[in-house]
Design a protein around this motif. Structure first.
Motif, PDB file in Angstrom:
ATOM      1  N   LEU A   5     -12.700  24.532  12.012  1.00  0.00           N
ATOM      2  CA  LEU A   5     -12.659  24.325  10.568  1.00  0.00           C
ATOM      3  C   LEU A   5     -11.238  24.295  10.024  1.00  0.00           C
ATOM      4  N   LEU A   6     -10.369  25.184  10.518  1.00  0.00           N
ATOM      5  CA  LEU A   6      -9.004  25.255   9.986  1.00  0.00           C
ATOM      6  C   LEU A   6      -8.214  23.972  10.240  1.00  0.00           C
ATOM      7  N   PRO A   7      -8.223  23.430  11.489  1.00  0.00           N
ATOM      8  CA  PRO A   7      -7.523  22.156  11.679  1.00  0.00           C
ATOM      9  C   PRO A   7      -8.080  21.039  10.821  1.00  0.00           C
ATOM     10  N   LEU A   8      -9.382  21.011  10.616  1.00  0.00           N
ATOM     11  CA  LEU A   8      -9.988  19.981   9.781  1.00  0.00           C
ATOM     12  C   LEU A   8      -9.515  20.082   8.345  1.00  0.00           C
ATOM     13  N   LEU A   9      -9.459  21.331   7.839  1.00  0.00           N
ATOM     14  CA  LEU A   9      -8.999  21.550   6.470  1.00  0.00           C
ATOM     15  C   LEU A   9      -7.537  21.156   6.312  1.00  0.00           C
ATOM     16  N   LEU A  10      -6.715  21.511   7.341  1.00  0.00           N
ATOM     17  CA  LEU A  10      -5.301  21.154   7.282  1.00  0.00           C
ATOM     18  C   LEU A  10      -5.108  19.644   7.303  1.00  0.00           C
ATOM     19  N   SER A  11      -5.886  18.949   8.147  1.00  0.00           N
ATOM     20  CA  SER A  11      -5.793  17.497   8.216  1.00  0.00           C
ATOM     21  C   SER A  11      -6.158  16.864   6.891  1.00  0.00           C
ATOM     22  N   ALA A  12      -7.207  17.381   6.254  1.00  0.00           N
ATOM     23  CA  ALA A  12      -7.634  16.844   4.962  1.00  0.00           C
ATOM     24  C   ALA A  12      -6.553  17.048   3.906  1.00  0.00           C
ATOM     25  N   ALA A  13      -5.912  18.212   3.966  1.00  0.00           N
ATOM     26  CA  ALA A  13      -4.860  18.500   2.992  1.00  0.00           C
ATOM     27  C   ALA A  13      -3.658  17.588   3.169  1.00  0.00           C
ATOM     28  N   LEU A  14      -3.413  17.167   4.421  1.00  0.00           N
ATOM     29  CA  LEU A  14      -2.247  16.334   4.694  1.00  0.00           C
ATOM     30  C   LEU A  14      -2.491  14.852   4.429  1.00  0.00           C
ATOM     31  N   LEU A  15      -3.735  14.438   4.314  1.00  0.00           N
ATOM     32  CA  LEU A  15      -4.057  13.017   4.161  1.00  0.00           C
ATOM     33  C   LEU A  15      -3.342  12.345   2.984  1.00  0.00           C
ATOM     34  N   PRO A  16      -3.298  12.954   1.795  1.00  0.00           N
ATOM     35  CA  PRO A  16      -2.596  12.295   0.678  1.00  0.00           C
ATOM     36  C   PRO A  16      -1.124  12.053   0.977  1.00  0.00           C
ATOM     37  N   ALA A  17      -0.475  13.033   1.626  1.00  0.00           N
ATOM     38  CA  ALA A  17       0.952  12.884   1.944  1.00  0.00           C
ATOM     39  C   ALA A  17       1.166  11.769   2.945  1.00  0.00           C
ATOM     40  N   VAL A  18       0.262  11.684   3.965  1.00  0.00           N
ATOM     41  CA  VAL A  18       0.384  10.634   4.963  1.00  0.00           C
ATOM     42  C   VAL A  18       0.174   9.267   4.321  1.00  0.00           C
ATOM     43  N   ALA A  19      -0.833   9.190   3.457  1.00  0.00           N
ATOM     44  CA  ALA A  19      -1.121   7.922   2.779  1.00  0.00           C
ATOM     45  C   ALA A  19       0.056   7.479   1.933  1.00  0.00           C
ATOM     46  N   GLN A  20       0.670   8.451   1.256  1.00  0.00           N
ATOM     47  CA  GLN A  20       1.826   8.118   0.413  1.00  0.00           C
ATOM     48  C   GLN A  20       2.996   7.634   1.273  1.00  0.00           C
ATOM     49  N   ALA A  21       3.206   8.306   2.438  1.00  0.00           N
ATOM     50  CA  ALA A  21       4.312   7.940   3.320  1.00  0.00           C
ATOM     51  C   ALA A  21       4.138   6.536   3.884  1.00  0.00           C
ATOM     52  N   GLN A  22       2.877   6.126   4.085  1.00  0.00           N
ATOM     53  CA  GLN A  22       2.610   4.848   4.717  1.00  0.00           C
ATOM     54  C   GLN A  22       2.200   3.761   3.708  1.00  0.00           C
ATOM     55  N   GLN A  23       2.581   3.950   2.460  1.00  0.00           N
ATOM     56  CA  GLN A  23       2.265   2.967   1.428  1.00  0.00           C
ATOM     57  C   GLN A  23       2.930   1.629   1.735  1.00  0.00           C
ATOM     58  N   LYS A  24       2.154   0.555   1.725  1.00  0.00           N
ATOM     59  CA  LYS A  24       2.678  -0.760   2.081  1.00  0.00           C
ATOM     60  C   LYS A  24       3.230  -1.493   0.861  1.00  0.00           C
ATOM     61  N   LYS A  25       4.096  -2.477   1.123  1.00  0.00           N
ATOM     62  CA  LYS A  25       4.608  -3.344   0.073  1.00  0.00           C
ATOM     63  C   LYS A  25       4.239  -4.784   0.402  1.00  0.00           C
ATOM     64  N   ASP A  26       4.302  -5.627  -0.612  1.00  0.00           N
ATOM     65  CA  ASP A  26       3.989  -7.042  -0.400  1.00  0.00           C
ATOM     66  C   ASP A  26       5.184  -7.814   0.141  1.00  0.00           C
ATOM     67  N   SER A  27       6.381  -7.263  -0.066  1.00  0.00           N
ATOM     68  CA  SER A  27       7.577  -7.954   0.418  1.00  0.00           C
ATOM     69  C   SER A  27       8.701  -6.955   0.659  1.00  0.00           C
ATOM     70  N   TYR A  28       9.609  -7.343   1.548  1.00  0.00           N
ATOM     71  CA  TYR A  28      10.778  -6.529   1.878  1.00  0.00           C
ATOM     72  C   TYR A  28      12.004  -7.431   1.983  1.00  0.00           C
ATOM     73  N   ARG A  29      13.162  -6.879   1.641  1.00  0.00           N
ATOM     74  CA  ARG A  29      14.421  -7.589   1.860  1.00  0.00           C
ATOM     75  C   ARG A  29      15.413  -6.616   2.476  1.00  0.00           C
ATOM     76  N   PHE A  30      15.853  -6.949   3.676  1.00  0.00           N
ATOM     77  CA  PHE A  30      16.797  -6.112   4.402  1.00  0.00           C
ATOM     78  C   PHE A  30      18.128  -6.839   4.523  1.00  0.00           C
ATOM     79  N   VAL A  31      19.221  -6.171   4.172  1.00  0.00           N
ATOM     80  CA  VAL A  31      20.558  -6.760   4.220  1.00  0.00           C
ATOM     81  C   VAL A  31      21.236  -6.369   5.530  1.00  0.00           C
ATOM     82  N   VAL A  32      21.778  -7.370   6.227  1.00  0.00           N
ATOM     83  CA  VAL A  32      22.494  -7.159   7.485  1.00  0.00           C
ATOM     84  C   VAL A  32      23.960  -7.503   7.261  1.00  0.00           C
ATOM     85  N   VAL A  33      24.843  -6.520   7.472  1.00  0.00           N
ATOM     86  CA  VAL A  33      26.282  -6.731   7.245  1.00  0.00           C
ATOM     87  C   VAL A  33      27.043  -6.446   8.543  1.00  0.00           C
TER      88      VAL A  33
END
Length: 311
Positions: A5-33
């Motif tokens: 039960l404890l690992p399950l509860l911890l995983s559930a608590a971490l889900l919002p943070a993981v989702a936020q960390a892995q938020q996708k974008k529609d476009s990216y621009r990377f500068v190479v110098v």
């Protein structure tokens, strides 16, 4: 049941943070110098574009590689490019530093504005926690210097083409060349050239150094342009086979020098891989993921025996 039960509860608590960390974008621009306009950096750019294609294929997001090269190896010009890039608020910047101390302030400004930053073919300024992508520069220099020393039987006068002396990778290679040669009492470093990553400058300096040091027996280099210029000078002086060149990297001109016997070999650092993994690291940063302190793209020694198989 309680143990599960404890690992399950911890995983559930971490889900919002993981989702936020892995938020996708529609476009990216990377500068190479890079350091300067140069064929070696064209290969870096191609690798960066391959990473962009991979990200697009896997995520559906549009990825733009904004490649901005200084016309000459000048830290002021490079910093101006970086400052303009920061003002456009890209999703990340990767840079091959011309001067760790001179570049520090502008890199700090990018981080202050929450723009991910990485370095390639270089090391970060001291104290800055940035991911760096590239070969082990000292190992690369040691390979070249050891090979030259053994080819000379541990005796003879040699010279070092130093590239851009303030560039961290070039400075590391130069220092490690010197330390390796110092292990051989019969090897004497009699001259240093500074080509600022320019083939024509390297050719002129190498010609002058060989004229001033008629007993010179060998060369190593700290940048990709240097050994090409040195090789051209050796050919023009009719000293192929008499002055041994152990080169650096695998630009077509360098590979041809090995093929023609003007250079014994070259130690290549895979610029396309550096561009590829630099963009991947920046992309991971935008997802909120931590990236390694160092990504080693490896070194391969090119000789006549593996010209068609080394890649």
């Amino acid at each position: 049941m309680k143990k599960l039960l404890l690992p399950l509860l911890l995983s559930a608590a971490l889900l919002p943070a993981v989702a936020q960390a892995q938020q996708k974008k529609d476009s990216y621009r990377f500068v190479v110098v890079p350091k300067v306009v140069h064929p070696w950096f064209d290969a870096v750019n191609e690798g960066a574009k391959k990473a962009a294609q991979m990200i697009q294929a896997q995520t559906g997001a549009k990825v733009v590689i904004d490649y901005q090269a200084p016309q000459k190896a000048d830290v002021v010009e490079q910093n101006q490019i970086l400052e303009r890039a920061i003002a456009t608020k890209p999703d990340g910047i990767i840079v091959d530093l011309l001067d760790g101390k001179g570049n520090r302030a502008v890199l700090q400004e990018a981080l202050k504005r929450k723009i991910p930053v990485g370095v390639f073919d270089s090391v970060p300024p001291e104290g800055m926690n940035l991911t760096s992508i590239g070969a082990d520069f000292c190992e690369q220099a040691n390979i070249a210097a050891e090979r030259l020393a053994k080819l000379l039987g541990g005796k003879g006068e040699v010279a070092i083409m130093k590239g851009v002396p303030t560039a961290p990778n070039h400075a590391i290679r130069a220092e490690c060349h010197e330390k390796t040669f110092a292990k051989y009492p019969g090897i004497k470093v009699v001259a240093h050239g500074i080509d600022n990553d320019d083939i024509e400058t390297a050719q002129k300096q190498a010609a002058a150094i060989m004229q001033a040091n008629p007993n010179l027996k060998g060369w190593v280099a700290c940048d990709a342009a240097g050994p090409i210029g040195v090789g051209q000078a050796i050919k023009e002086a009719g000293k192929a086979g008499k002055v041994i060149l152990v080169g650096l990297d695998d630009l077509p001109e360098m590979v041809q020098l090995v093929k023609d016997g003007v250079a014994d070999s070259s130690s290549a650092s895979r610029p396309d891989m550096q561009g590829y993994w630099s963009v991947i690291a920046l992309w991971q940063n935008t997802l909120g993921m931590k990236t390694p302190k160092y990504i080693d793209t490896g070194t391969v020694v090119i000789t006549k025996n593996n010209l068609t198989t080394y890649k």
